[in-house]
Design an enzyme around this catalytic site. Structure first.
Site, PDB file in Angstrom:
ATOM      1  N   CYS A   1      -7.058 -23.807 -29.253  1.00  0.00           N
ATOM      2  CA  CYS A   1      -6.392 -22.549 -28.810  1.00  0.00           C
ATOM      3  C   CYS A   1      -6.162 -22.543 -27.496  1.00  0.00           C
ATOM      4  O   CYS A   1      -5.013 -22.458 -26.938  1.00  0.00           O
ATOM      5  CB  CYS A   1      -7.401 -21.550 -29.243  1.00  0.00           C
ATOM      6  SG  CYS A   1      -6.850 -20.047 -28.359  1.00  0.00           S
TER       7      CYS A   1
ATOM      8  N   LYS B   1      -4.492 -11.886 -28.607  1.00  0.00           N
ATOM      9  CA  LYS B   1      -5.642 -12.455 -28.134  1.00  0.00           C
ATOM     10  C   LYS B   1      -5.290 -13.245 -27.010  1.00  0.00           C
ATOM     11  O   LYS B   1      -4.087 -13.984 -26.760  1.00  0.00           O
ATOM     12  CB  LYS B   1      -5.894 -13.673 -29.143  1.00  0.00           C
ATOM     13  CG  LYS B   1      -6.835 -14.978 -28.855  1.00  0.00           C
ATOM     14  CD  LYS B   1      -7.142 -15.858 -29.880  1.00  0.00           C
ATOM     15  CE  LYS B   1      -7.804 -17.110 -29.305  1.00  0.00           C
ATOM     16  NZ  LYS B   1      -8.453 -17.918 -30.727  1.00  0.00           N
TER      17      LYS B   1
ATOM     18  N   ARG C   1      -2.471 -22.679 -25.320  1.00  0.00           N
ATOM     19  CA  ARG C   1      -1.852 -21.455 -24.687  1.00  0.00           C
ATOM     20  C   ARG C   1      -1.759 -21.699 -23.103  1.00  0.00           C
ATOM     21  O   ARG C   1      -0.609 -21.224 -22.545  1.00  0.00           O
ATOM     22  CB  ARG C   1      -3.031 -20.229 -24.913  1.00  0.00           C
ATOM     23  CG  ARG C   1      -2.911 -19.717 -26.295  1.00  0.00           C
ATOM     24  CD  ARG C   1      -4.109 -19.095 -26.766  1.00  0.00           C
ATOM     25  NE  ARG C   1      -4.114 -18.984 -28.233  1.00  0.00           N
ATOM     26  CZ  ARG C   1      -4.016 -18.121 -29.074  1.00  0.00           C
ATOM     27  NH1 ARG C   1      -3.623 -16.986 -28.725  1.00  0.00           N
ATOM     28  NH2 ARG C   1      -3.955 -18.355 -30.370  1.00  0.00           N
TER      29      ARG C   1
ATOM     30  N   HIS D   1      -7.727 -15.317 -24.423  1.00  0.00           N
ATOM     31  CA  HIS D   1      -8.715 -16.595 -24.458  1.00  0.00           C
ATOM     32  C   HIS D   1      -8.290 -17.872 -23.443  1.00  0.00           C
ATOM     33  O   HIS D   1      -8.320 -18.608 -23.568  1.00  0.00           O
ATOM     34  CB  HIS D   1      -8.549 -17.332 -25.862  1.00  0.00           C
ATOM     35  CG  HIS D   1      -9.983 -18.170 -26.028  1.00  0.00           C
ATOM     36  ND1 HIS D   1     -10.050 -19.125 -27.152  1.00  0.00           N
ATOM     37  CD2 HIS D   1     -11.219 -18.137 -25.556  1.00  0.00           C
ATOM     38  CE1 HIS D   1     -11.266 -19.502 -27.084  1.00  0.00           C
ATOM     39  NE2 HIS D   1     -11.908 -18.970 -26.224  1.00  0.00           N
TER      40      HIS D   1
ATOM     41  N   HIS E   1      -6.979 -16.710 -37.570  1.00  0.00           N
ATOM     42  CA  HIS E   1      -8.463 -17.347 -37.192  1.00  0.00           C
ATOM     43  C   HIS E   1      -9.364 -16.427 -37.850  1.00  0.00           C
ATOM     44  O   HIS E   1      -9.100 -15.366 -38.276  1.00  0.00           O
ATOM     45  CB  HIS E   1      -8.421 -17.047 -35.572  1.00  0.00           C
ATOM     46  CG  HIS E   1      -9.841 -17.779 -35.250  1.00  0.00           C
ATOM     47  ND1 HIS E   1     -11.110 -17.292 -35.360  1.00  0.00           N
ATOM     48  CD2 HIS E   1      -9.834 -18.761 -34.033  1.00  0.00           C
ATOM     49  CE1 HIS E   1     -11.977 -18.104 -34.643  1.00  0.00           C
ATOM     50  NE2 HIS E   1     -11.043 -19.074 -34.046  1.00  0.00           N
TER      51      HIS E   1
ATOM     52  N   ASP F   1      -3.028 -18.028 -35.113  1.00  0.00           N
ATOM     53  CA  ASP F   1      -4.089 -18.914 -34.649  1.00  0.00           C
ATOM     54  C   ASP F   1      -4.638 -19.643 -35.996  1.00  0.00           C
ATOM     55  O   ASP F   1      -4.721 -18.773 -37.058  1.00  0.00           O
ATOM     56  CB  ASP F   1      -5.021 -17.813 -33.975  1.00  0.00           C
ATOM     57  CG  ASP F   1      -6.093 -18.352 -33.361  1.00  0.00           C
ATOM     58  OD1 ASP F   1      -6.532 -19.537 -33.217  1.00  0.00           O
ATOM     59  OD2 ASP F   1      -6.569 -17.742 -32.448  1.00  0.00           O
ATOM     60  N   ASP F   2      -4.807 -20.664 -35.845  1.00  0.00           N
ATOM     61  CA  ASP F   2      -5.585 -21.767 -37.043  1.00  0.00           C
ATOM     62  C   ASP F   2      -4.438 -21.446 -38.243  1.00  0.00           C
ATOM     63  O   ASP F   2      -5.071 -21.768 -39.249  1.00  0.00           O
ATOM     64  CB  ASP F   2      -6.825 -21.228 -37.318  1.00  0.00           C
ATOM     65  CG  ASP F   2      -7.650 -21.492 -36.270  1.00  0.00           C
ATOM     66  OD1 ASP F   2      -7.429 -21.966 -35.092  1.00  0.00           O
ATOM     67  OD2 ASP F   2      -9.061 -21.027 -36.433  1.00  0.00           O
TER      68      ASP F   2
ATOM     69  N   LYS G   1      -7.607 -29.006 -37.092  1.00  0.00           N
ATOM     70  CA  LYS G   1      -7.812 -28.413 -35.965  1.00  0.00           C
ATOM     71  C   LYS G   1      -8.779 -29.260 -35.231  1.00  0.00           C
ATOM     72  O   LYS G   1      -9.928 -29.810 -35.995  1.00  0.00           O
ATOM     73  CB  LYS G   1      -8.013 -26.891 -36.015  1.00  0.00           C
ATOM     74  CG  LYS G   1      -8.614 -26.508 -34.697  1.00  0.00           C
ATOM     75  CD  LYS G   1      -9.244 -24.868 -35.053  1.00  0.00           C
ATOM     76  CE  LYS G   1      -9.848 -24.489 -33.926  1.00  0.00           C
ATOM     77  NZ  LYS G   1     -10.116 -22.953 -33.972  1.00  0.00           N
TER      78      LYS G   1
ATOM     79  N   ASP H   1      -1.203 -22.340 -32.995  1.00  0.00           N
ATOM     80  CA  ASP H   1      -1.679 -22.979 -31.812  1.00  0.00           C
ATOM     81  C   ASP H   1      -2.502 -24.440 -32.169  1.00  0.00           C
ATOM     82  O   ASP H   1      -2.735 -24.996 -31.223  1.00  0.00           O
ATOM     83  CB  ASP H   1      -2.796 -21.933 -31.040  1.00  0.00           C
ATOM     84  CG  ASP H   1      -3.783 -21.637 -31.867  1.00  0.00           C
ATOM     85  OD1 ASP H   1      -4.006 -21.818 -32.954  1.00  0.00           O
ATOM     86  OD2 ASP H   1      -4.725 -20.818 -31.181  1.00  0.00           O
ATOM     87  N   ASN H   2      -2.641 -24.278 -33.477  1.00  0.00           N
ATOM     88  CA  ASN H   2      -3.332 -25.664 -34.092  1.00  0.00           C
ATOM     89  C   ASN H   2      -2.968 -25.770 -35.399  1.00  0.00           C
ATOM     90  O   ASN H   2      -2.619 -24.698 -35.927  1.00  0.00           O
ATOM     91  CB  ASN H   2      -4.618 -25.893 -33.434  1.00  0.00           C
ATOM     92  CG  ASN H   2      -5.560 -24.734 -33.417  1.00  0.00           C
ATOM     93  OD1 ASN H   2      -6.169 -24.233 -32.411  1.00  0.00           O
ATOM     94  ND2 ASN H   2      -5.694 -24.308 -34.766  1.00  0.00           N
TER      95      ASN H   2
END
Length: 761
Positions: A75, A133, A79, A135, A228, A37-38, A395, A334-335
């Protein structure tokens, strides 16, 4: 007459499987999808970083790295694309699940016509496991009452352990197991860390499946909370990087770019753009700021190496049980890297949505604790800029810094060109078709009687096998918060639109805030790896063609209406099926009550506890929500004095009664008057103490969600006057929360709604 029994004839018993039990083809691989993540394009060792990621580098050296893999820039949308094979707007995930809106592209609800990957694999006979995660569950559907059809098990997973929202505290997370909330197996004082717990759980799930049905393949979806914010890690991981980043983000970026070029991660001839004016010149920063910003990156690097170690544990386990050789492992981000820490970074990311500012002085005060349980930190955006080397922005933007991410594919039984690079354009929508192709599973025509939409993605297996295989597509649109771009026929066009929601970006980033005034920049996609050479003025006809093509793609994929500030969309926000109460009654003995089920507190409230104080006096928590990074607690201290403490993103309001509570049954509580900005401590409805609100009262205490604990606390405390669980030692009958305005409360500012969602992603 004797009775003679003949011996039974020898025979081989036939074993019949239930006709309804599907069975994958012999040799079908296991599949593990690891989502970070991130994480920026340049933050893994195998993509040029000097931060230690040996286990992820091991995947790259034994498999393939993609250097033109793309995601959606946020995010939930990425996904959704990954798990459906469709463009994110086309499946209702144009933005975040935290703001579901009654427009087709933004409902946060996957349509029945796009059955997700776990459902398809489960129907084909795979075990389906998810850890980490999620989300992908819309706001208002995340309480203990569900509904559960958009929780992981509702989308086709058979087992789940992790957290539903966009982030959580790694020391004291808000966890879910299958379809119910659960407590971590240990507390922050016992050395607990979420990433370690997730790895333990993933290994245990696979072991249980393997020992019960060793021939049955599995799909493990393993989306970690890292990288993240909050950047949480033990000091031992951070200390190994002490002094490593003292040269600053510009020098680190230059050195990383040199490593990328030497390794071929960036093609020969790639331009490293200059530092933009909104990134401070490291050489001109005061020494204390350089020391502070270096520390932020040291903590991030320690967090990354710790995360890598957990991935390594999972890989070692798969190797130990003999399954790694025939496991397709896909690892991605994811980004791009996140700039939500702003120009200065923050020791507590909740300060953005609490409308509290950060200062260098306050950040320096948290220097020694940075990354520990007392913080919820995010680094300064100079490190996000460097983490995306050599790409532009980060992002939430459809510049390559937001949409180009690492992708590693590892499958020893199939991938033979180990350590190679692949430069074909690929996108998150390609991953589900790739996985189904690898597993020998066709896209179903119907699921539950519903006709299935075609995929937008295409399988990458040919690219695995052949470095010269054509890319799966030549056209792809992007949109996020009004930032727009399109890749088509060897070109990429990108708007200069500045999105809404991060204060420092609104203040400092150049660009357009008006869709009518947005300028499209134009780049040769194949030759200009970093979007460094804008050719829009030289080829206006190409710009017009690509802008028109973007419009057509947007219309076909439910992108419209465009509204970066969300005014129109928020007027159509999908509310809860069961409206929030004006008055809530809560009893001890249950699980924490999810904050999305509580009355809205920011307009004022009265909180009372019907409690019995024994003759010897009582102490302990009557109720608590959140922790020291954001939350409140009503409790009696060790001396029996009624106390209320409220942490507004780390800024503490506190009021205590002058005398201990008297024995007997009584009503005790607190009243917050939003009109006067005051708290009043109450005993049998009489004010015994009061204080003024020290700053804006938060709408959201915790980005990752939290729960109201009754008769005890959990995780981390709200203040230092007690340690959880600190249970109430008397009798507690109930806690009541009443709001004077309830559902009629004035709607919170749109800016705060959006910022809360963005910082939670």
């Amino acid at each position: 007459m004797a009775l003679v029994l003949s011996a039974p004839k020898a025979h081989t018993a036939a074993v019949h499987r239930p006709e309804s039990a599907p069975r994958p083809a012999p040799g079908s691989p296991d599949v593990v999808v690891i989502v970070l993540d991130d994480l920026g394009f340049a933050q893994l060792g195998c993509y040029g970083s000097d931060m230690a990621t040996p286990h992820m580098d091991r995947l790259a050296s034994g498999g393939l790295r993609f250097n033109r893999f793309h995601v959606t820039a946020m995010c939930s949308p990425t996904r959704a694309s990954l798990l459906t094979g469709r463009n994110h707007h086309a499946v209702g995930m144009g933005f975040l699940v935290d703001l579901p809106i009654a427009y087709p592209g933004y409902t946060a609800r996957l349509p029945k016509s796009a059955a997700p990957l776990p459902r398809v694999l489960r129907d084909a006979g795979y075990s389906t496991l998810a850890v980490g995660k999620w989300h992908l569950t819309p706001r208002w559907e995340r309480t203990a009452s569900g509904p559960f059809d958009r929780w992981p098990l509702g989308y086709g997973f058979e087992r789940y352990y992790g957290f539903l929202q966009g982030d959580t505290n790694h020391w004291a997370p808000h966890l879910v197991r299958d379809n119910h909330y659960a407590e971590p197996p240990a507390g922050p004082d016992e050395g607990y860390h979420l990433s370690e717990d997730l790895a333990d759980s993933a290994i245990r799930m696979i072991l249980d499946q393997h020992q019960a049905t060793p021939d049955k393949p599995f799909f493990l979806y393993f989306p970690l909370g890292a990288m993240h914010a909050p950047h949480h890690v033990a000091p031992s991981w951070t200390e190994r990087y002490r002094g490593r980043f003292d040269q600053g983000w510009e020098r680190w970026r230059e050195e990383t770019f040199a490593r990328q070029a030497a390794a071929g991660v960036v093609p020969s001839g790639t331009t490293l753009s200059e530092r933009p004016p909104w990134i401070p010149d490291w050489r001109e920063l005061p020494a204390d700021q350089r020391r502070l910003f270096s520390r932020m990156q040291e903590v991030y690097a320690g967090f990354l190496s710790h995360t890598d170690a957990q991935i390594g544990r999972l890989l070692d386990f798969l190797e130990r049980i003999g399954r790694l050789d025939n496991t397709l492992v896909l690892l991605l981000s994811d980004n791009g890297a996140s700039a939500e820490g702003g120009q200065l970074g923050t020791p507590n990311e909740h300060r953005f949505t609490a409308r509290s500012g950060d200062t260098v002085e306050a950040n320096l005060a948290a220097y020694d604790d940075w990354g520990g349980p007392a913080t919820y930190p995010h680094y300064a955006w100079g490190w996000a800029w460097a983490g995306n080397t050599p790409l532009r922005l980060w992002k939430r933007y459809t510049w390559l810094g937001g949409t180009r991410a690492p992708l590693i594919a590892h499958w020893p039984r199939r991938i033979h060109e180990q350590g190679a690079l692949r430069g074909q354009f690929a996108h998150a929508v390609d991953l589900m078709p790739t996985i189904l192709d690898a597993c020998g599973v066709a896209r179903p025509g119907q699921v539950d009687g519903v006709e299935q939409e075609p995929f937008d993605g295409r399988s990458l297996l040919d690219v695995f096998d052949d470095p010269e295989a054509p890319a799966p597509r030549g056209t792809q649109y992007f949109e996020m918060l009004g930032s727009r771009s399109i890749v088509h026929d060897g070109w990429k066009a990108t708007t200069d639109h500045v999105s809404y929601g991060v204060t420092d970006e609104e203040r400092l980033l150049p660009g357009s805030r008006d869709f009518a005034a947005d300028r499209w920049s134009l780049f040769r996609f194949a030759e200009d790896f970093s979007e460094a050479h804008d050719l829009a003025d030289e080829h206006p006809e190409v710009v017009r063609e690509l802008a028109a093509r973007w419009d057509a793609e947007a219309a076909a994929n439910q992108v419209l209406p465009l509204d970066d500030r969300m005014q129109e969309r928020l007027s159509a926000m999908i509310g809860p099926a069961w409206p929030l109460p004006d008055r809530g009654v809560y009893l001890p003995g249950g699980s924490p009550v999810h904050d999305e089920a509580l009355p809205l507190l920011f307009g004022g409230f009265t909180l009372t506890a019907d409690a019995e104080v024994p003759t010897a006096g009582a102490r302990g928590v009557l109720c608590a929500l959140g922790d020291l990074t954001g939350g409140f607690v009503l409790y009696a201290d060790d001396a029996g004095r009624l106390t209320f403490a409220c942490s507004r993103a780390g800024d503490l309001d506190r009021v205590a009664a002058p005398e201990p509570l008297a024995p007997g049954r009584q009503s005790v509580g607190v009243r917050f008057d939003a009109a006067t900005g005051t708290y009043a401590l109450l005993v049998d409805e009489k004010e015994v103490a009061g204080c003024a609100l020290g700053g804006p009262f938060p709408f959201t205490f915790q980005h990752g969600g939290t729960g109201l604990c009754v008769g005890r606390d959990r995780g981390l405390p709200v203040e230092d006057g007690y340690r959880p669980p600190y249970p109430w030692t008397g009798v507690l009958h109930q806690v009541v929360i009443e709001t004077p305005h309830g559902r009629r409360a004035a709607r919170r500012a749109l800016k705060d709604e959006i910022e809360a969602a963005i910082h939670a992603d």
